[in-house]
Design an enzyme around this catalytic site. Sequence first.
Site, PDB file in Angstrom:
ATOM      1  N   LYS A   1       0.847  -1.205   0.000  1.00 19.72           N
ATOM      2  CA  LYS A   1       0.000   0.000   0.000  1.00 19.72           C
ATOM      3  C   LYS A   1       0.881   1.252   0.000  1.00 19.72           C
ATOM      4  O   LYS A   1       0.585   2.237  -0.673  1.00 19.72           O
ATOM      5  CB  LYS A   1      -0.927  -0.010   1.232  1.00 19.72           C
ATOM      6  CG  LYS A   1      -2.049  -1.048   1.113  1.00 19.72           C
ATOM      7  CD  LYS A   1      -2.756  -1.309   2.432  1.00 19.72           C
ATOM      8  CE  LYS A   1      -3.751  -2.474   2.289  1.00 19.72           C
ATOM      9  NZ  LYS A   1      -4.359  -2.902   3.556  1.00 19.72           N
TER      10      LYS A   1
ATOM     11  N   GLN B   1      -4.243  -1.538   9.871  1.00 15.92           N
ATOM     12  CA  GLN B   1      -4.297  -2.885   9.286  1.00 15.92           C
ATOM     13  C   GLN B   1      -4.897  -3.887  10.271  1.00 15.92           C
ATOM     14  O   GLN B   1      -4.497  -3.958  11.428  1.00 15.92           O
ATOM     15  CB  GLN B   1      -2.875  -3.307   8.863  1.00 15.92           C
ATOM     16  CG  GLN B   1      -2.795  -4.632   8.127  1.00 15.92           C
ATOM     17  CD  GLN B   1      -3.469  -4.634   6.745  1.00 15.92           C
ATOM     18  OE1 GLN B   1      -3.566  -3.598   6.094  1.00 15.92           O
ATOM     19  NE2 GLN B   1      -3.952  -5.782   6.334  1.00 15.92           N
TER      20      GLN B   1
ATOM     21  N   ASP C   1     -10.965   3.171   4.941  1.00 13.11           N
ATOM     22  CA  ASP C   1     -11.415   1.776   4.899  1.00 13.11           C
ATOM     23  C   ASP C   1     -12.945   1.688   4.824  1.00 13.11           C
ATOM     24  O   ASP C   1     -13.490   0.668   4.418  1.00 13.11           O
ATOM     25  CB  ASP C   1     -10.991   1.049   6.187  1.00 13.11           C
ATOM     26  CG  ASP C   1      -9.707   0.252   6.026  1.00 13.11           C
ATOM     27  OD1 ASP C   1      -9.504  -0.325   4.942  1.00 13.11           O
ATOM     28  OD2 ASP C   1      -8.933   0.206   7.007  1.00 13.11           O
TER      29      ASP C   1
HETATM   30  N1  GUN Z   1      -7.129  -6.651   6.576  1.00  8.11           N
HETATM   31  C1  GUN Z   1      -7.605  -7.364   5.523  1.00  8.11           C
HETATM   32  N2  GUN Z   1      -8.249  -6.555   4.659  1.00  8.11           N
HETATM   33  C2  GUN Z   1      -8.190  -5.313   5.177  1.00  8.11           C
HETATM   34  C3  GUN Z   1      -8.677  -4.046   4.738  1.00  8.11           C
HETATM   35  O1  GUN Z   1      -9.326  -3.897   3.690  1.00  8.11           O
HETATM   36  N3  GUN Z   1      -8.399  -2.994   5.553  1.00  8.11           N
HETATM   37  C4  GUN Z   1      -7.702  -3.129   6.725  1.00  8.11           C
HETATM   38  N4  GUN Z   1      -7.499  -2.044   7.438  1.00  8.11           N
HETATM   39  N5  GUN Z   1      -7.249  -4.290   7.149  1.00  8.11           N
HETATM   40  C5  GUN Z   1      -7.485  -5.369   6.381  1.00  8.11           C
END
Ligand code: GUN
Length: 297
Positions: free
Chosen positions: A52, A96, A119
């Site tokens: 990311k 995350q 998110d």
């Molecule tokens: N863990 C797995 N998928 C995601 C996501 O889309 N966002 C976040 N913050 N954590 C994740």
Amino acid sequence: MTEVIDGNAVAADIRESLTESIETLESEGVTPGLATVLMSDDPASETYVSMKQRDCEEVGIDGIHVEIDSDAPAEELYETIDDLNADPAVHGILVQMPLPDHVDERRVLRSVDPVKDVDGFHPENVGRLVAGDDRYRPCTPHGVQKLLEAYDIETEGANAVIVGRSNIVGKPLANLLLQKADDGNATVTVCHSRTEDLAEKTRAADILVAAAGRPEFIGGEMVGEGATVVDVGINRVDADTEKGYELVGDVDYDSVEATAGAITPVPGGVGPMTRAMLLYNTVKAAGLQTDVDVELP
Ligand code: GUN
């Protein structure tokens, strides 16, 4: 012939359009900023977060990365979120998941400023999405919608069957496909681990979305002729490779490919789209917080 849906190509197009939106922001003196917060030793989470950050750099978003020891007190994470909420250079915050057991995940989701919640997990944003007034669509479901759109796969009137009811994918995607909108208007069924006669339901799908988190769970006998199969799974399974694992989806690709009309591969399907839609939400967040009009793809 089964059409293989190329998520890398669609994601690249979206990133290119976003680069132009970012130039518009820059011309108004705004550099979009995305903070990623990692509190985990999970190698998969570490990889996702670093990808990311790399994406941000590529399109001109300022990436701010905060790492917190997985055994640090939860307060450290809560305070980090407060600081990022207060920082005007940070337009988007991504914590995350999953988090260590001693952290109150619900508190974390509620403490990110909803305007910075790229998110789309804050209850305010979840509520807005359900009500058809979305601010930030969660990245994976939004990426699935964009893939379907790019391949002219009609959702209106389609039987969409989603296997998996997570807050990250299954539930938001069900709500999005249900909306009275061009990229919605589907008849949606959500299946899960307690669903009876699962294969009967999945075989009736025009659009089948596998988001159960179970490697190669969807086999050919569960797919109707000509269905579009979208594989959201990314599972690391032990394998005799250099890394000691390989990535497989929730779909048993080889057995499904012959029956499906269109299918997303793993890797190279939904994964790159999730990352592209995070950039999209960050650009949107920067526009919302600075009153700069940005066009979004
Ligand atoms: N863990 C797995 N998928 C995601 C996501 O889309 N966002 C976040 N913050 N954590 C994740």
